[in-house]
Design an enzyme around this catalytic site. Structure first.
Site, PDB file in Angstrom:
ATOM      1  N   CYS A 283       4.855 -14.238 -10.129  1.00 40.36           N
ATOM      2  CA  CYS A 283       5.905 -12.988  -9.901  1.00 40.36           C
ATOM      3  C   CYS A 283       5.206 -11.996  -8.966  1.00 40.36           C
ATOM      4  O   CYS A 283       5.273 -12.191  -7.776  1.00 40.36           O
ATOM      5  CB  CYS A 283       6.161 -12.521 -11.235  1.00 40.36           C
ATOM      6  SG  CYS A 283       7.682 -11.318 -11.026  1.00 40.36           S
TER       7      CYS A 283
ATOM      8  N   HIS B 206       8.457 -17.172 -13.469  1.00 38.65           N
ATOM      9  CA  HIS B 206       7.057 -17.070 -14.583  1.00 38.65           C
ATOM     10  C   HIS B 206       6.957 -18.613 -15.310  1.00 38.65           C
ATOM     11  O   HIS B 206       7.648 -18.903 -16.449  1.00 38.65           O
ATOM     12  CB  HIS B 206       7.484 -16.169 -15.636  1.00 38.65           C
ATOM     13  CG  HIS B 206       7.349 -14.718 -15.198  1.00 38.65           C
ATOM     14  ND1 HIS B 206       6.003 -14.113 -15.453  1.00 38.65           N
ATOM     15  CD2 HIS B 206       8.070 -13.896 -14.674  1.00 38.65           C
ATOM     16  CE1 HIS B 206       6.068 -12.763 -15.087  1.00 38.65           C
ATOM     17  NE2 HIS B 206       7.427 -12.763 -14.433  1.00 38.65           N
TER      18      HIS B 206
ATOM     19  N   GLU C  52       4.835 -19.859 -17.026  1.00 45.39           N
ATOM     20  CA  GLU C  52       4.146 -19.778 -18.194  1.00 45.39           C
ATOM     21  C   GLU C  52       4.932 -19.921 -19.399  1.00 45.39           C
ATOM     22  O   GLU C  52       4.777 -20.195 -20.658  1.00 45.39           O
ATOM     23  CB  GLU C  52       3.018 -18.739 -18.658  1.00 45.39           C
ATOM     24  CG  GLU C  52       3.944 -17.249 -18.548  1.00 45.39           C
ATOM     25  CD  GLU C  52       4.075 -16.722 -17.215  1.00 45.39           C
ATOM     26  OE1 GLU C  52       4.199 -15.252 -17.308  1.00 45.39           O
ATOM     27  OE2 GLU C  52       4.419 -17.141 -16.319  1.00 45.39           O
TER      28      GLU C  52
END
Length: 616
Positions: free
Chosen positions: A453, A591, A593
């Site tokens: 990001c 993102h 994750e």
């Protein structure tokens, strides 16, 4: 028929209710049951989107764009499920719903009260979502949603601690709910603390007794009590808790310290935790398949053993919220998932990006660093607690110039010693120049680099300044009148409201280069792995951002080696950038994750760890 497991907590917060709830769902899944989960947060915020990461930890983003409590991230990782924003209930959401109905006249002039109107709204919400339906959003379900059966079990975690004022409406709602669904269709699990006081080492049961007493006074009687302790409960401790808390000794469950996070479900399972839940519902426990999870727990133990023969992989996490590791919880878990996949231990080196900047601390207006910069409103950076100075947290005032110089020098030395660099997301100007310097170091020294990001945006700014010669290149987030706005505000995003107004949720990214790191890594982590000639047309990942790469600068950036190998479905937004002249230099606007799982690691994190291992 959906059955319910309610998890409450007593004595103090932070005992691991979320871990118990996640482990419960995971164990039930290994028995073949379909499971969902609901997290109840008693705070008045509508959602977690504007909350302070130093105070509350990370904001977890779901497929539908919901900005929710980090516990939902644990649910998704452990249970391998996909949740929606409706799986997170807050006081703010419930009260907003009831007030909106009152304004519409739906209560027909009645006096609107906590009981029955708030308590009924909570029960309606839980019951609807537990059956796999939406409480908000389109009334017409998709064909996939219509065809899916309702979950067999719904795990409900009640945030906070029994006795908290803000939790009382939810406790009352759950008291009523057990009669709505039938007491035999709900299992109550209470998580409590068993401390050891003084040098004698005696385990004290009184806090648990008082906590259960409070819970029973509110009309909820636990069926199982999970006792958090440093060491295993003694036989006498279990017996005493059983006597005073009205549960059988076999239903007093030990949850003491273990070697790693993934051992917790195994510890519970060894005490037939899930089997006791199943029998509570008068069901016969089916065959359980826990082999994959046991393998994860064993692998983590093996790679953590100094005798394993492998050197740990050291990754620098260069961020601005590093004073509280929960601010980057999903990133840390994703690194571990990748390390498990590659069977190597990862060590995260936390570096506050402010310490990498040239400007003196006092010039950054953070000499009294319990005050945060105003630009960080998006994450809600409010007043920070004073902490001792460390490389992970410059938010404690340095007592002397020498102390500050040493901290800066140590941060530089730590950055120069690692095997890889990761720059995660964030908002606001503070620490941005330090992140840019970290990117420059990784690029010019061939250090494996992953940006997420804001990490992609500072990579673009670094290349614009140092390779294109645009010394004033920056983002309009940091300077609205920038002369070289290589990062710009997205035109469709609101400037007046913060919560829920970003580009959020799961979106498709088209992969334009099949020889890219991205395409190779997606093939590598697929189950089973895909052949080298299998095309990877797109990936789907979750987003949370207001700013993006200015497309006017893309052709010039491509000329200096930044290759935008991933773009959005309209081919307007730059989503993934790589460098072909670097061992591993990759950054994403999304993102990754948020979709990483212990058994399904994110390809981008695998790529970073893989490259760091090769560099060793």
């Amino acid at each position: 028929m959906t059955r319910y497991v309610l998890v409450t907590g007593g004595v103090i917060s932070g005992l691991g209710k979320g871990l118990v709830a996640s482990s419960t769902g995971m164990l039930l899944r290994t028995m073949g049951f379909k499971v969902t989960a609901i997290k109840i947060d008693p705070y008045i915020n509508i959602d977690a989107g504007t909350m302070n990461p130093f105070e509350h930890g990370e904001v977890f983003v779901l497929d539908d764009g919901g900005e929710v409590d980090l516990d939902l991230g644990n649910y998704e990782r452990f249970m391998d499920v996909t949740l929606t924003r409706d799986n997170n209930i807050t006081t703010g959401k419930v009260y907003s719903l009831v007030i909106e109905k009152e304004r519409k006249g739906e209560y027909l002039g009645k006096t609107v009260q906590i009981i029955p109107h708030i308590s009924d709204a909570i029960q309606d919400w839980v019951e609807t979502v537990s059956h796999g339906k939406r409480f908000h959003g389109p009334a017409v379900l998709s064909p996939r949603e219509r065809s899916e059966p309702a979950p067999d079990f719904c795990i409900i975690e009640l945030g906070g601690t029994v006795g908290d004022i803000e939790s009382m409406p939810f406790i009352e709602a759950m008291r009523q709910f057990q009669f709505r669904v039938g007491r035999d269709n709900i299992c109550l699990i209470h998580v409590s603390l068993v401390p050891v006081i003084g040098v004698v080492g005696e385990q004290k049961t009184k806090p648990t007794q008082m906590s259960v007493q409070q819970l029973r006074a509110a009309g909820l009687s636990p069926d199982l009590i999970v006792c958090r302790s440093e060491k295993p409960l003694t036989h006498d401790t279990k017996k005493k808790i059983s006597q005073f808390c009205h549960v059988p000794p076999t239903h007093v469950i030990k949850m003491h310290n273990v070697s790693n996070l993934y051992q917790v479900p195994i510890l519970l399972n060894d005490q037939e935790f899930a089997h006791k839940i199943i029998r509570h519902f008068k069901l016969e426990p089916p065959v359980q398949h826990l082999e994959s999870w046991r393998q994860i727990a064993t692998t983590v133990d093996e790679i953590s053993d100094p005798a394993c023969g492998f050197k740990p992989v050291r990754i620098a996490m260069v961020g601005k919220y590093t004073g509280m590791s929960d601010s980057y919880l999903s990133v840390a878990h994703s690194l571990q998932h990748a390390a498990i996949f590659l069977k190597r231990k990862v060590e995260i080196q936390w570096i506050d990006s402010v310490l990498l900047e040239d400007a003196p601390i006092e010039d950054l207006n953070i000499t009294d660093l319990n005050l945060a910069d105003n630009e960080d409103e998006e994450e809600g950076e409010g007043e920070e607690q004073k902490k001792k100075p460390s490389l992970a947290d410059s938010s404690a005032a340095f007592k002397t110039p020498e102390e500050e110089r040493k901290a800066r020098s140590d941060a530089q030395d730590l950055l120069h010693s690692v095997d890889g660099v990761l720059v995660p997301g964030g908002f606001g100007t503070r620490g941005v120049e330090g992140k840019i310097k970290a990117v420059e170091w990784a690029r010019t020294n061939n250090i494996p680099f992953l940006g997420i990001c804001l990490g992609l945006q500072v990579a673009v700014i670094e290349a614009s300044r140092n390779l294109l010669g645009l010394s004033e290149a920056t983002s309009t987030e940091f300077n609205e009148s920038a002369k070289e706005p290589v990062i710009m505000f997205m035109p469709e995003v609101s400037r007046s409201h913060m919560g829920g107004t970003m580009r959020l949720g799961k979106r498709k990214t088209l992969i334009h280069n099949q020889d890219s790191h991205t395409a190779r890594l997606v093939r590598l982590v697929a189950t089973p792995p895909l052949s080298a000639d299998t095309p990877v047309p797109f990936v789907e990942e979750r987003h949370r951002h207001r700013y993006e790469v200015n497309p006017e600068y893309v052709p010039r950036l491509e000329e200096v080696g930044l290759h935008f190998v991933g773009q959005d479905a309209d081919k307007q937004r730059m989503e993934i950038v790589e460098r072909s002249d670097h061992p591993f230099f990759l950054a994403t606007q999304f993102h990754p994750e948020f979709k990483s799982r212990p058994l399904k690691p994110s390809p981008y994190f695998v790529g970073l760890i893989e490259a760091a291992i090769k560099r060793q």
